[in-house]
Scaffold this motif. Structure first.
Motif, short mmCIF file in Angstrom:
data_model
loop_
_atom_site.label_atom_id
_atom_site.label_comp_id
_atom_site.label_asym_id
_atom_site.label_seq_id
_atom_site.Cartn_x
_atom_site.Cartn_y
_atom_site.Cartn_z
N PHE A 11 -11.70 -1.35 3.61
CA PHE A 11 -13.06 -1.74 3.30
C PHE A 11 -13.35 -3.16 3.79
N TYR A 12 -14.61 -3.45 3.96
CA TYR A 12 -15.08 -4.80 4.28
C TYR A 12 -16.20 -5.13 3.31
N PHE A 13 -15.95 -6.10 2.45
CA PHE A 13 -16.94 -6.51 1.47
C PHE A 13 -17.41 -7.92 1.81
N PRO A 74 -9.87 -5.39 1.77
CA PRO A 74 -8.70 -4.78 1.13
C PRO A 74 -8.45 -3.36 1.65
N ALA A 75 -7.29 -2.85 1.31
CA ALA A 75 -6.93 -1.46 1.64
C ALA A 75 -6.26 -0.84 0.42
N ILE A 76 -6.52 0.44 0.22
CA ILE A 76 -5.87 1.19 -0.85
C ILE A 76 -4.67 1.91 -0.27
N PRO A 77 -3.47 1.75 -0.83
CA PRO A 77 -2.31 2.50 -0.32
C PRO A 77 -2.55 4.00 -0.41
N LYS A 78 -2.15 4.72 0.63
CA LYS A 78 -2.38 6.16 0.63
C LYS A 78 -1.60 6.86 -0.47
N THR A 79 -0.55 6.23 -0.95
CA THR A 79 0.22 6.82 -2.03
C THR A 79 -0.55 6.81 -3.35
#
Length: 271
Positions: A11-13, A74-79
């Protein structure tokens, strides 16, 4: 949209800018000029207690290295697929008054394909059929990513006695039904039975042809159980059992006759 499931995990906030919606610092309690917004901070993570999430753009420990985050990527872990994440923002002024954390976006991330349906079978698992229609059954699939199963896609194929594919249906879409635990549909020979059954084929079910059905599960953000997203996905679906169509009776018995007879038994011969 806020709070809807998504397959995007980066995402880009952007919290910068001026004018309506910009972060401002009100005057002090004694009517003096405001100290001014010094830095912005982001909170991002799965905790509903926002201060426990990952913090970004907060004041660093070194006095000469203050930082203010006007954007955050940020990024959300795929796990962590199936987890709800919260993005929050707060501001601190030059005399270190901090606003409360304000939740500005809720993100539901689904990064996993749905599972395959259990007990998927044609003709109740029997390998022969003598009628021009047969049942296709399966149990509901589970979506491991959280957004839920949207639909099932089916395609039915017919092979001649040499094993060559001669028939194939259009892709048939079955929408997921709330509260369903299993699905059961008649596959019917449209050429012979008109509109009988639920899934009508545009071709006849032919004697000595072998039939099977492929199925793919799709979830609400676009992932599918075949893990393929271009070309003919149906070839990567889950395959049912094979069903051989036998709708002709055997030849009649020719020239039946008694060839031996005793007081206790009679022997017959024919052909």
């Amino acid at each position: 949209a806020d709070g809807q499931w998504t397959s995007v995990n980066t995402f880009y906030f952007n919290a910068g800018g001026t004018g309506t919606g910009a972060v401002t610092d009100p005057p002090g309690s004694q009517g003096g000029m405001p100290a001014g917004v010094y830095y912005l901070g982001f909170s991002f993570g799965p905790n509903s207690t926002l201060s426990l999430n990952t913090l970004y753009g907060e004041e660093s420990q070194t006095a000469t290295d203050k930082q203010s985050a006007s954007f955050y990527t940020p990024a959300i872990p795929k796990t962590e697929a199936g987890t709800v994440y919260y993005l929050s923002l707060r501001a601190t002024d030059r005399v270190y008054n901090s606003s409360n954390w304000e939740k500005i976006k809720t993100i539901k991330y689904d990064g996993l394909e749905p599972g395959l349906p259990a007990n998927y079978r044609m003709n109740n698992g029997l390998e022969y059929a003598s009628t021009s229609n047969f049942l296709l059954n399966w149990n509901v699939a589970v979506d491991h990513g959280g957004s839920g199963v949207k639909q099932y896609k089916l395609k039915i194929f017919g092979l001649d006695s040499a094993g060559a594919q001669q028939q194939s249906s259009d892709v048939i879409t079955i929408l997921s039904a709330n509260g369903a635990v299993s699905y059961s549909y008649w596959v019917s020979d449209n050429a012979l039975n008109g509109d009988k059954g639920n899934l009508n084929l545009a071709f006849g079910l032919l004697n000595e042809y072998t039939y099977y059905a492929m199925i793919i599960v799709e979830d609400n953000v676009g992932w599918n159980s075949a893990k393929k997203y271009t070309g003919d996905m149906m070839q990567y679906g889950l395959m049912s059992n094979l069903v051989l169509m036998d709708n002709l009776p055997p030849d009649r018995v020719k020239n039946p006759r008694v060839v031996n007879k005793t007081t206790t038994e009679v022997s017959w011969k024919w052909g």
